[in-house]
Every structure is written in structure tokens, then in C-alpha cells.
Write a protein that holds these residues in place. Structure first.
Motif, short mmCIF file in Angstrom:
data_model
loop_
_atom_site.label_atom_id
_atom_site.label_comp_id
_atom_site.label_asym_id
_atom_site.label_seq_id
_atom_site.Cartn_x
_atom_site.Cartn_y
_atom_site.Cartn_z
N ALA A 1 2.65 5.38 5.88
CA ALA A 1 2.89 3.99 5.32
C ALA A 1 4.04 3.42 5.35
CB ALA A 1 2.16 4.03 3.83
N LYS A 2 5.03 4.26 5.10
CA LYS A 2 6.47 3.75 5.14
C LYS A 2 6.86 3.53 6.59
CE LYS A 2 8.23 7.03 2.64
NZ LYS A 2 9.12 8.18 1.72
N GLU A 3 6.54 4.13 7.66
CA GLU A 3 6.88 3.78 8.98
C GLU A 3 6.31 2.65 9.59
OE1 GLU A 3 8.75 5.23 11.09
OE2 GLU A 3 9.74 6.91 9.62
N GLY B 1 0.80 -1.21 -0.10
CA GLY B 1 0.09 -0.17 0.01
C GLY B 1 0.88 1.05 0.07
N ASP B 2 0.21 2.37 -0.22
CA ASP B 2 0.99 3.63 -0.16
C ASP B 2 0.37 4.91 0.49
OD1 ASP B 2 -1.29 3.99 -1.87
OD2 ASP B 2 -0.07 4.55 -3.50
N GLY B 3 -0.85 4.67 0.90
CA GLY B 3 -1.72 5.72 1.74
C GLY B 3 -1.54 5.59 3.41
N THR B 4 -1.92 6.68 3.98
CA THR B 4 -1.92 6.73 5.34
C THR B 4 -3.10 5.68 5.86
OG1 THR B 4 -1.29 9.12 5.24
CG2 THR B 4 -2.44 8.36 7.13
N ASN B 5 -4.02 5.49 5.02
CA ASN B 5 -5.27 4.78 5.40
C ASN B 5 -4.66 3.26 5.29
OD1 ASN B 5 -5.01 4.38 2.68
ND2 ASN B 5 -7.10 4.33 2.44
N ASP B 6 -3.51 2.88 4.61
CA ASP B 6 -2.90 1.86 4.47
C ASP B 6 -2.02 1.36 5.65
OD1 ASP B 6 -4.42 1.10 2.07
OD2 ASP B 6 -2.59 2.11 1.05
N ALA B 7 -1.63 2.31 6.43
CA ALA B 7 -0.76 2.11 7.60
C ALA B 7 -1.10 0.99 8.53
CB ALA B 7 -0.21 3.40 8.10
N PRO B 8 -2.19 0.98 9.18
CA PRO B 8 -2.65 -0.16 9.99
C PRO B 8 -2.71 -1.33 9.51
CG PRO B 8 -4.32 1.75 10.18
CD PRO B 8 -3.58 1.93 8.92
#
Length: 711
Positions: A569-571, A544-551
Motif C-alpha cells: 500500500a505504501k509503495e 487505504g492500508d491493505g495490500t488489496n488497496d494498492a491498485p
């Protein structure tokens, strides 16, 4: 194996002879201790003029070479990583940054900034990039090096990321959306962007890359730890066996010397795999880095080889992410040029990628002249024009043109709107209009093929009119279907996750070739899918690449974030693809499987190797006392001394010969587990048994030429 790299790694191999480092590898630490013991014995024999001194010295030299060759494999692997770290460090340049300091409060309410930032009402100061802190706001224009990691909060620019990705083609970074992340050390090629710093100096993405590459030797995976435990156990067993041989040989009046016992021990313990294990693990991460993928640990690389389910975010991963206008479909009785002009007019103030694509397509259809006649943006967006921005409530955007405006042919205010089909249809019906049947069918057809339909309408008093449909296409990246077929052959199930409706999601899923999809998904839905797969005993990877993909990236067993995505996302991920290519996961899985197969194959070879050495050493030791053991001397070795020395030399040389394979890895083929096991046993099991018979015999023919050993 490159001779230059080998020579460069030699000093590091010698430094690794430090017992405090060697103790982490129980097998090679045992060889080190044995080499020290043999050195002391050889010196004592040389001092007393013993007839076995020459034999002991030669054995001792080869024992030390065995330790050195084991360290050399790890040193070469580390050297490759350090070379990459040096190239990354060269990209980390200290630059000056234009940092916003405070909002100005000028007298009379007029802004007065510096360096082109007056309109924003902010002052600026020039500071070293190393002084930037998280949350600082910096401004970069064409030709500037970006001073630190951050997210674009204003503007759009073309950025050269070749220093990070190695790709010469520039990329677009813009505020809002999932392509807002920028990396320190990259260069702005055009336009102007405002960046919020997200990482302090020394903790940037580039710093993390360098530390991970340089620290690869300290990261052991659970599989590698388990193998080390097994090797330690085997070493202890063979130490006990070697110690029990002394009283047995004494009873048989065939007491081996300490040098012989150490040689026996070193040849029987799994020195080959013990020497190559670190190199295999490091080279796995090295192969990822060569493909521009950063893994935060060896565990992630190894886990990638075992995943069975892959979740992919649609937007920006399977598709390009920015929907593009591809066609204008006019209603019956409506001039197509009127639709194109009105669509462009409604998008003049729309700075979203979709809005810009509508303007671009309108210009392209006008013959590429640059502006559609009568709709010049500068002349149209005059102060009296009311801009209607998009909102989640109205789901429309557009302009209100006053009477007398050059682009308004009506005597009243002209309302030009574009937006979601249901929103525009409701808007038109409230103003006495209707949605023609032909356009209703066009909307359904576009949605059914995975596209996004936008209706365009005008209202200038009287009755509103729908002029036609704009077709926005969410374009699937080329080659996706073929790559997903490869994953299917590996036994990996692919699931597309998207917030789109079911009709659009189904069309994109069919075009991309995924196995399943989840439509209208929220971040909670993504987590639920991951947990359900994990509870079923499957290992899950997520891209994924979005903030909403982070979890979801954080919850997945392997989370791969696109470098073009957000900092969040990278973190959250444990891998970052610097090329932002979601199909790269196939390479990641292949490298993970290759790492596991390489370790298993070389372990099989090492154990089989040790079995063959029994036939060289044990008969040589006791054949004189127990003639019956001569039947086991099927190699026909010249003498006990030449047999032992040949086995020791072969034991050292085979490590060097296998280093290239450990670094390159055993080629992975998408076959069943049974076929993979059969192939492993046939090539590396049988090969591990045969190779010592051939190698030791050839070495024995040479060693037996030495007078004091051949007789």
C-alpha cells in the motif's frame, strides 16, 4: 520569521547566487544579470569621477540585495526541510540483526536451533542491518531495534514508532492483516516477531523520507511550471519595453543611464512572486511533513487541493479495523455463563484479533481475575484436544474435547464451535438442532447496526444446541462524522468502500457520515469507482492500508496510505500518513488548497505591485521633458533619482516582508470560488496597489535626505 533560521539560511542564499542555479528562475536570473551590469557601470563611473556614481552604487547594492532576498526565501524554506531531514537521519541507526540462515535438518527429527528459535527449525546468524537484503528473515524481541523495513510474518508485538511519527504511544504490529508493516529504526517493546525484509539498505522508507525532504527544491508542480512560463514571458516583454525606452528617451533628450534602465526593468517585472514561488512550493511540502505526512512530490500536494471525490477503505480507515467482542446474548433457557465459557473455550486457539477480544471480554466479565474457573488455557489445550482452525469453507473454528476432559461434562466428544451465523446454523441443523427465533432476530439486529454476529454451539452426542450470539462491533473512530462534514463543506464527496454486506455497510456509512458507499467491493470494484469518477472529470483521492488497496491507491490522483498498513500500500500511494489517521486527509486537502491560494494571492499582489510602481518611475524619468506627465506623480516624490531608488528599495524589502506569509501560507476558508476570488482581489489586489504608494513615499522621505539624491 525566526532570526536564527534567517541567519542560518544566509550562507545558502549566497551559494544560490551561482548563475547555473539562478537560470531556473527567469525573473531572478534577469535581476542577477542586471545587477552585474550595474556593478560594471558603477565601477566605471567611480573610476571616471562621474557625479552619478553614488546614485549608481546605491541602486546596485539594492539590486544585489533583491537577488539575495529572493534566494533567502527559498533558502529558509529549504533549511526547515533540511532540519527535519537531520532529525530523521538521527533516527536511522545501524543495528545488528538476527537473520535466519537455513532450515535445520537435525538427526532423529528433533529441531535444534539457537536463541529461542529451536522450535521453528531454523538457524540464525548475527549480521549488520546494512547487510540485509530483500527477502531476508530476521527475528526481533523486546528491546531490539528493528533493523530494516519489512512485514511481520510471525507473532505480535508492541512497537515504539516515536522516532518516525513523533507519537510516544506504542502501536501493535502483527502477522497477517493490514497492520503488519514495520519500519527500520523503530523499537520492539514487548513479545517477539519475525520479519521479512522488504527494502534493501539505502532504499528504506526512512531513506526515502530523507531524500524527499532534501530534494524538495527539485520538484516543481505543473502549476508552478506554468507560472514560471508566464513570469518568463512577462520578463521578456518588459526587457523589450526597457530596451525601447532608450531610443525614445534619446529622441526626447532624456537618455536614462544603464543603471536607470535596469532599475526600471527590475521594478516592473514580477520580481516579488518570482522570488517567492520556490518558497511557496517547498513550504507546502514542509507543512505536510510537520503533520507527519510524507508526499512523494509537490504534484501530489497541489493535486490534493483540487480533489472533488474521496474514497475511503472502511476497515482500518473509518473503523479501527479489528472487530471487538462487545456482548454475549444467550438463547432462551441457556445460562449466560455457559455461553461465555463456551465462547471463550472456542477461542482459546484463535490467535486472530477477534478471537483474542472474545477471550478478553470473557475474562473481563469474570471480574478480571485472569482466568475463567475450569477453563484454564494451559490445562484445556492438552495434546489430545483437537483444534479446529477457521477456514473459508467452513467459516467456523473451535475445539473437539475428548470424553473425560475436565472441560467436557458429556460422556462423548464435545464439539464447541463459533462462527458465521449461516455456517453455524447449517452445522447445527445437520446434527438435529435448530436456530431459535430469538437468536435469528438478534443476528439480524446486530447485522443491521453494522456489527458482526457469531453463533456459539455445542454438540456432545444427541442434538446440537445453539447457546447464543457473540456481538462483534466494527467500531467507528471518534470524530469521523464531524470531519466528513468539513469535507462536505469543502465540496468533496466521500465514498466508503468495503467488502461487508450492504446492511452492515449502510449502518457504518450512516454512523460515520459518508455521502455514499460501495458494499461487497473487490479490488476491481474500487478501480471501477475511481475510473468512473475520473471519467466524469473529477479528481479522486483514495486512502487505504491493505495490500488489496494498492491498485486503487496507484490509480487515484492522490493516494494516501496509512503507515500502519502493508508495504504494498505504501509503495503504491503518493503520500504516506505516518500517524495512520485517515481523517488527516482533511488536513492534506487544506494544505493543498492553501498552497494554491497562497501562490494565487501573492501573484495577484505582485502584479498589482508592479502597476503601482509605474506611477513612481515613469513620471520621474520623463516629467522634465514632458511636464504633462507630472500629473501622474501623485506620490509627490522628491526627485527622479529618489523616485527610482525608493522603488528599487521597496521592491527588495517587500520580498523580505512577504517571506513569512509565503512560508506560513494564506489561510484557507471553505467558501465558494466566487467569494474566494472577491476576497483575493480585495485583500491582495487592492493591497498590492496601495502598499507601494505608502511604502515608496515613506522610503522617498528618507532617501531625499541624501544630498546627492534628494536634489
Amino acid at each position: 520569521m525566526n532570526p536564527t533560521n534567517t541567519l542560518a539560511a544566509l550562507p545558502l542564499a549566497f551559494r544560490k547566487l551561482n548563475p547555473r542555479q539562478m537560470v531556473h528562475s527567469p525573473v531572478m536570473f534577469t535581476v542577477l544579470i542586471g545587477s552585474m551590469v550595474c556593478t560594471a557601470v558603477s565601477i566605471q563611473q567611480l573610476a571616471t569621477g562621474s557625479t552619478t556614481a553614488v546614485f549608481s552604487i546605491i541602486v546596485t547594492v539594492w539590486l544585489w540585495l533583491t537577488v539575495l532576498f529572493g534566494n533567502l526565501s527559498e533558502a529558509i524554506a529549504e533549511g526547515r526541510g533540511k532540519a527535519q531531514a537531520d532529525s530523521l537521519r538521527a533516527a536511522r541507526t545501524s543495528v545488528m540483526a538476527r537473520r535466519r540462515t537455513r532450515a535445520l535438518m537435525p538427526a532423529g527429527g528433533s529441531g535444534a536451533g539457537r536463541d529461542g528459535d529451536a522450535e521453528a527449525g531454523h538457524d540464525e546468524e548475527l549480521v549488520p542491518g546494512t547487510d540485509l537484503k530483500v527477502g531476508d528473515i530476521v527475528i526481533c524481541e523486546a528491546g531490539d531495534l528493528i533493523p530494516g523495513d519489512g512485514d511481520v510474518i510471525e507473532g505480535l508485538a508492541s512497537v515504539d514508532e516515536s522516532a518516525i511519527t513523533g507519537e510516544s504511544a506504542p502501536v501493535i504490529r502483527e502477522s497477517g492483516g493490514d497492520r503488519s508493516s514495520v519500519t527500520g529504526g523503530t523499537m520492539v517493546l514487548s513479545d517477539r516477531i519475525v520479519i521479512r525484509i522488504t527494502a534493501a539498505s539505502g532504499k528504506t522508507f526512512l531513506d526515502r523520507m530523507i531524500s524527499l525532504v532534501e530534494g524538495a527544491t527539485r520538484q516543481k508542480t505543473p502549476n508552478e511550471i506554468a507560472l514560471n512560463v508566464l513570469l518568463a514571458s512577462l520578463t521578456i516583454v518588459f526587457v523589450v519595453c526597457a530596451m525601447t525606452l532608450a531610443p525614445m528617451a534619446n529622441f526626447a533628450n532624456a537618455l536614462p543611464t544603464p543603471v536607470v534602465l535596469v532599475a526600471l526593468l527590475v521594478c516592473l517585472i514580477p520580481t516579488t512572486i518570482g522570488a517567492l514561488v520556490p518558497a511557496i512550493g517547498i513550504s507546502g511540502m514542509d507543512r505536510l511533513i510537520q503533520r507527519n505526512v510524507l508526499a512523494t512530490s509537490g504534484r501530489a500536494v497541489e493535486t490534493a487541493g483540487d480533489i472533488t471525490t474521496l474514497l475511503l477503505d472502511k476497515t482500518g480507515t473509518i473503523t479501527y479495523g479489528n472487530r471487538r467482542a462487545v456482548a454475549f446474548l444467550a438463547a432462551d433457557g441457556v445460562d449466560r455463563q455457559l455461553l461465555i465459557d463456551s465462547a471463550r473455550l472456542s477461542s482459546l486457539a484463535d490467535e486472530t484479533p477477534e478471537g483474542r477480544s472474545i477471550v478478553d471480554l470473557a475474562v473481563e466479565l469474570a471480574g478480571g481475575a485472569g482466568e475463567v474457573p475450569g477453563l484454564d488455557a494451559t490445562a484445556t489445550l492438552t495434546p489430545e484436544v483437537e483444534v479446529i482452525e477457521f477456514s473459508a469453507v467452513t467459516r467456523m473454528s473451535g475445539l473437539n474435547l475428548p470424553a473425560g476432559h475436565p472441560a467436557n461434562p458429556t460422556p462423548a466428544v464435545l464439539e464447541v464451535r463459533k462462527g458465521a451465523a449461516s455456517a453455524v446454523e447449517r452445522y447445527v441443523k445437520e446434527r438435529g438442532g435448530f436456530l431459535p427465533q430469538k437468536l435469528q432476530e438478534a443476528v439480524l439486529k446486530i447485522s443491521g447496526t453494522g456489527g458482526t454476529p457469531l453463533l456459539v454451539s455445542t454438540y456432545g452426542g444427541g442434538r446440537a444446541q445453539v447457546l447464543g450470539v457473540i456481538h462483534l462491533a466494527d467500531v467507528v473512530k471518534p470524530g469521523m462524522k464531524e470531519r466528513f462534514a468539513e469535507l462536505r463543506a469543502m465540496g468533496i464527496k466521500t465514498i466508503m468502500i468495503t467488502g461487508d454486506n450492504k446492511i452492515t455497510a449502510a449502518a457504518i456509512a450512516a454512523e460515520a457520515g459518508v455521502d455514499d458507499f460501495v458494499a461487497e467491493a473487490t479490488p476491481e470494484d474500487k478501480l471501477a469507482v475511481i475510473k468512473a469518477e475520473q471519467e466524469a472529470g473529477r479528481l479522486v483521492a483514495m486512502t487505504g492500508d491493505g495490500t488489496n488497496d494498492a491498485p486503487a491507491l496507484a490509480a487515484a490522483d492522490v493516494g494516501v496510505a496509512m503507515n500502519s498498513g502493508t508495504s504494498a500500500a505504501k509503495e503504491a500511494a503518493n503520500m504516506v500518513d505516518l500517524d495512520s489517521d485517515p481523517t488527516k486527509l482533511i488536513d492534506i486537502v487544506g494544505i493543498g488548497k492553501q498552497l494554491l491560494i497562497t501562490r494565487g494571492s501573492l501573484t495577484t499582489f505582485s502584479v498589482a505591485n508592479d502597476v503601482a510602481k509605474y506611477f513612481a518611475i515613469v513620471p520621474a524619468l520623463f516629467a522634465a521633458t514632458f511636464p504633462g506627465l507630472g500629473l501622474l506623480n501623485i506620490m509627490g516624490l522628491a526627485s527622479p533619482e529618489s523616485a527610482i531608488l525608493s522603488a528599487v528599495i521597496f521592491n527588495a524589502v517587500i520580498i523580505v516582508l512577504l517571506v513569512p506569509l509565503a512560508l506560513r501560507g494564506v489561510k484557507y476558508r471553505a467558501v465558494s470560488a466566487a467569494k474566494a476570488l472577491s476576497r483575493n482581489l480585495l485583500i491582495f489586489g487592492l493591497g498590492g496597489v496601495i502598499a507601494p504608494f505608502i511604502g515608496i513615499k515613506l522610503i522617498d522621505l528618507l532617501v531625499s535626505l541624501i544630498p546627492t539624491i534628494g536634489n
